[in-house]
Design a protein around this motif. Structure first.
Motif, PDB file in Angstrom:
ATOM      1  N   GLY A 250       0.801  -1.214   0.000  1.00 50.51           N
ATOM      2  CA  GLY A 250       0.000   0.000   0.000  1.00 50.51           C
ATOM      3  C   GLY A 250       0.833   1.262   0.000  1.00 50.51           C
ATOM      4  O   GLY A 250       0.334   2.347  -0.340  1.00 50.51           O
ATOM      5  N   ARG A 251       2.108   1.137   0.367  1.00 48.36           N
ATOM      6  CA  ARG A 251       3.002   2.291   0.329  1.00 48.36           C
ATOM      7  C   ARG A 251       3.767   2.374  -0.982  1.00 48.36           C
ATOM      8  O   ARG A 251       4.347   3.411  -1.306  1.00 48.36           O
ATOM      9  CB  ARG A 251       4.003   2.218   1.495  1.00 48.36           C
ATOM     10  N   VAL A 252       3.766   1.275  -1.751  1.00 50.64           N
ATOM     11  CA  VAL A 252       4.560   1.211  -2.976  1.00 50.64           C
ATOM     12  C   VAL A 252       3.697   1.435  -4.219  1.00 50.64           C
ATOM     13  O   VAL A 252       4.071   2.193  -5.114  1.00 50.64           O
ATOM     14  CB  VAL A 252       5.274  -0.163  -3.078  1.00 50.64           C
ATOM     15  N   VAL A 253       2.543   0.785  -4.264  1.00 49.74           N
ATOM     16  CA  VAL A 253       1.692   0.854  -5.445  1.00 49.74           C
ATOM     17  C   VAL A 253       1.289   2.281  -5.805  1.00 49.74           C
ATOM     18  O   VAL A 253       1.372   2.672  -6.985  1.00 49.74           O
ATOM     19  CB  VAL A 253       0.440  -0.045  -5.252  1.00 49.74           C
ATOM     20  N   PRO A 254       0.849   3.125  -4.858  1.00 49.70           N
ATOM     21  CA  PRO A 254       0.410   4.472  -5.226  1.00 49.70           C
ATOM     22  C   PRO A 254       1.498   5.347  -5.845  1.00 49.70           C
ATOM     23  O   PRO A 254       1.192   6.370  -6.474  1.00 49.70           O
ATOM     24  CB  PRO A 254      -0.070   5.054  -3.896  1.00 49.70           C
ATOM     25  N   GLU A 255       2.760   4.971  -5.667  1.00 47.75           N
ATOM     26  CA  GLU A 255       3.866   5.742  -6.239  1.00 47.75           C
ATOM     27  C   GLU A 255       4.068   5.430  -7.723  1.00 47.75           C
ATOM     28  O   GLU A 255       4.878   6.081  -8.384  1.00 47.75           O
ATOM     29  CB  GLU A 255       5.165   5.427  -5.487  1.00 47.75           C
ATOM     30  N   SER A 256       3.339   4.469  -8.254  1.00 50.35           N
ATOM     31  CA  SER A 256       3.570   3.969  -9.605  1.00 50.35           C
ATOM     32  C   SER A 256       2.568   4.536 -10.597  1.00 50.35           C
ATOM     33  O   SER A 256       1.391   4.712 -10.294  1.00 50.35           O
ATOM     34  CB  SER A 256       3.504   2.444  -9.615  1.00 50.35           C
ATOM     35  N   ASP A 257       3.054   4.779 -11.829  1.00 46.28           N
ATOM     36  CA  ASP A 257       2.171   5.143 -12.933  1.00 46.28           C
ATOM     37  C   ASP A 257       1.583   3.898 -13.576  1.00 46.28           C
ATOM     38  O   ASP A 257       0.468   3.925 -14.095  1.00 46.28           O
ATOM     39  CB  ASP A 257       2.944   5.921 -14.001  1.00 46.28           C
ATOM     40  N   VAL A 258       2.352   2.819 -13.557  1.00 48.88           N
ATOM     41  CA  VAL A 258       1.937   1.546 -14.149  1.00 48.88           C
ATOM     42  C   VAL A 258       2.242   0.425 -13.165  1.00 48.88           C
ATOM     43  O   VAL A 258       3.334   0.383 -12.583  1.00 48.88           O
ATOM     44  CB  VAL A 258       2.681   1.267 -15.485  1.00 48.88           C
ATOM     45  N   VAL A 259       1.281  -0.471 -12.978  1.00 50.17           N
ATOM     46  CA  VAL A 259       1.498  -1.676 -12.189  1.00 50.17           C
ATOM     47  C   VAL A 259       1.127  -2.873 -13.059  1.00 50.17           C
ATOM     48  O   VAL A 259       0.034  -2.920 -13.626  1.00 50.17           O
ATOM     49  CB  VAL A 259       0.649  -1.681 -10.896  1.00 50.17           C
ATOM     50  N   ILE A 260       2.044  -3.826 -13.163  1.00 54.70           N
ATOM     51  CA  ILE A 260       1.787  -5.073 -13.892  1.00 54.70           C
ATOM     52  C   ILE A 260       1.896  -6.206 -12.887  1.00 54.70           C
ATOM     53  O   ILE A 260       2.941  -6.381 -12.244  1.00 54.70           O
ATOM     54  CB  ILE A 260       2.790  -5.269 -15.034  1.00 54.70           C
TER      55      ILE A 260
END
Length: 390
Positions: A250-260
């Motif tokens: 939850g602390r890492v995903v929001p920092e991303s423009d793309v998640v695969i």
């Protein structure tokens, strides 16, 4: 011996089990190849191309099943929900991806009654001499590549860093969850496109592989001992572990423009790793490609074979990306299939030796016997089923 190649009947399936260049190798070995007219159309192979290498092309689908000793399919039985039981002849050999975990009892009994020898390539053992037959890895690699292109096309910003007279464009932030075959291919593709890439996997031993591709490895404060099996693949963990994992992601995903996301467990629902709350905290216009959509998805909002928008984030749920690259996918599938058939061939005939690990692992039914090889390890499945990243 006659090998039959019918057209694929699953929705949106464009691949073919044997392409002409590979079929020619079987013909050279004295094997007759019978192909249904139009079988190669989706992957840009004409009937004439098959005839030129010595294949027989027939107009009627039933004629392929009537003539062939062995039927080769990209998706057969439960892997093709539209037509789970084709008109197989008694004693016929069937080779392909067959959806063995989804076969119902009636189909198992029918396979036994028809005395079919059914080989599910999904169960190819992970040993060195079987690597050239590993259909799942071939298709997962294509899936990881195409997932990155899908994200790049939808993201409303460039992937690479750009230094222009109009100003500097920062690179897109890409997070790949799962460093199996698909995940590593997604990482390498995103790196080649110039994105700033991070990779995460519960197996710390894959850190070097991720970093060798130029990406940063995300390490979470989790107890991961026992997360990898003897073959180096991730295994299914307990719900308490996944809860802690989601909390930290939850602390890492929001920092991303793309998640695969690529985490899948054979025969079980995909672990839910990305919550609605995480997605809601991502920037509007961000993109998620969930490669585990066929098994329920790694993301809460994922819908199989649909593209949805959740809180401003586009979430793709593809279940068959290899079929969107049918030329390459069919070529690789055919190469894997040929290597498997060649392993079985002796003096122009298929020899089924269950003492051989490759044959024993993939053979579902034979001579009226229902084998269900995947059930032999059910007692340890909860501890040892791997997330392949495909």
């Amino acid at each position: 011996m006659i090998v039959g190649v019918p057209s694929e009947t699953a929705d949106d399936e464009t691949r073919v089990a044997l392409v002409p260049t590979v079929a020619a190798e079987l013909v050279d070995k004295g094997v007759e190849v019978c192909v249904e007219s139009g079988a190669g159309t989706g992957s840009m192979w004409s009937d004439a191309a098959y005839r030129e290498v010595g294949c027989t092309v027939v107009d009627e689908r039933e004629a392929v099943f009537d003539r062939a000793d062995a039927i080769c399919q990209v998706r057969g039985l439960a892997a093709n929900a539209d037509h789970p039981m084709d008109p197989y002849r008694e004693g016929q050999v069937v080779v392909g991806t067959l959806g063995p975990f989804d076969l119902d009892e009636a189909t198992w009994e029918e396979l036994g009654d028809r005395r079919l020898s059914a080989f599910a390539l999904e169960f190819m053992p992970r040993i060195s001499r079987a690597q050239s037959m590993d259909v799942l890895s071939s298709m997962a690699s294509i899936g990881g590549y195409k997932a990155t292109l899908v994200a790049a096309e939808r993201l409303p910003k460039l992937f690479p860093l750009e230094m222009t007279a109009a100003g500097t464009v920062q690179p897109a932030e890409v997070l790949v969850i799962g460093a199996g075959v698909a995940g590593l291919k997604a990482i390498s593709t995103a790196e080649r496109l110039g994105a700033s890439v991070r990779g995460y996997d519960i197996r710390l031993e894959v850190k070097q592989e991720v970093e060798s591709l130029g990406a940063d490895f995300v390490e979470l404060d989790l107890e991961t001992e026992g997360s990898g099996d003897d073959e180096g693949y991730a295994v299914e963990m307990g719900e308490e572990f996944y809860e802690q994992q989601r909390k930290q992601l939850g602390r890492v995903v929001p920092e991303s423009d793309v998640v695969i996301t690529t985490a899948a467990i054979p025969g079980a629902p995909a672990p839910e790793l990305v919550s609605e709350e995480m997605i809601a905290n991502m920037d509007d216009g961000s993109v998620i490609v969930d490669l585990a959509a066929a098994d329920g998805g790694n993301c809460d909002p994922t819908v199989a074979d649909e593209t949805i928008t959740y809180e401003g984030v586009t979430v793709f749920g593809p279940t068959n990306l290899p079929a969107t690259v049918p030329g390459t996918a069919s070529q690789l599938f055919a190469n894997n299939l040929y290597n498997f058939l060649d392993h079985l061939l002796a003096d122009g005939e298929l020899v089924i030796d269950t003492e051989d690990e490759i044959i024993d692992s993939t053979l579902l039914t034979h001579d009226g016997t229902i084998r269900r090889p995947h059930e032999e390890s059910d007692e340890s499945a909860d501890e040892e089923e791997g997330t392949d990243g495909g």
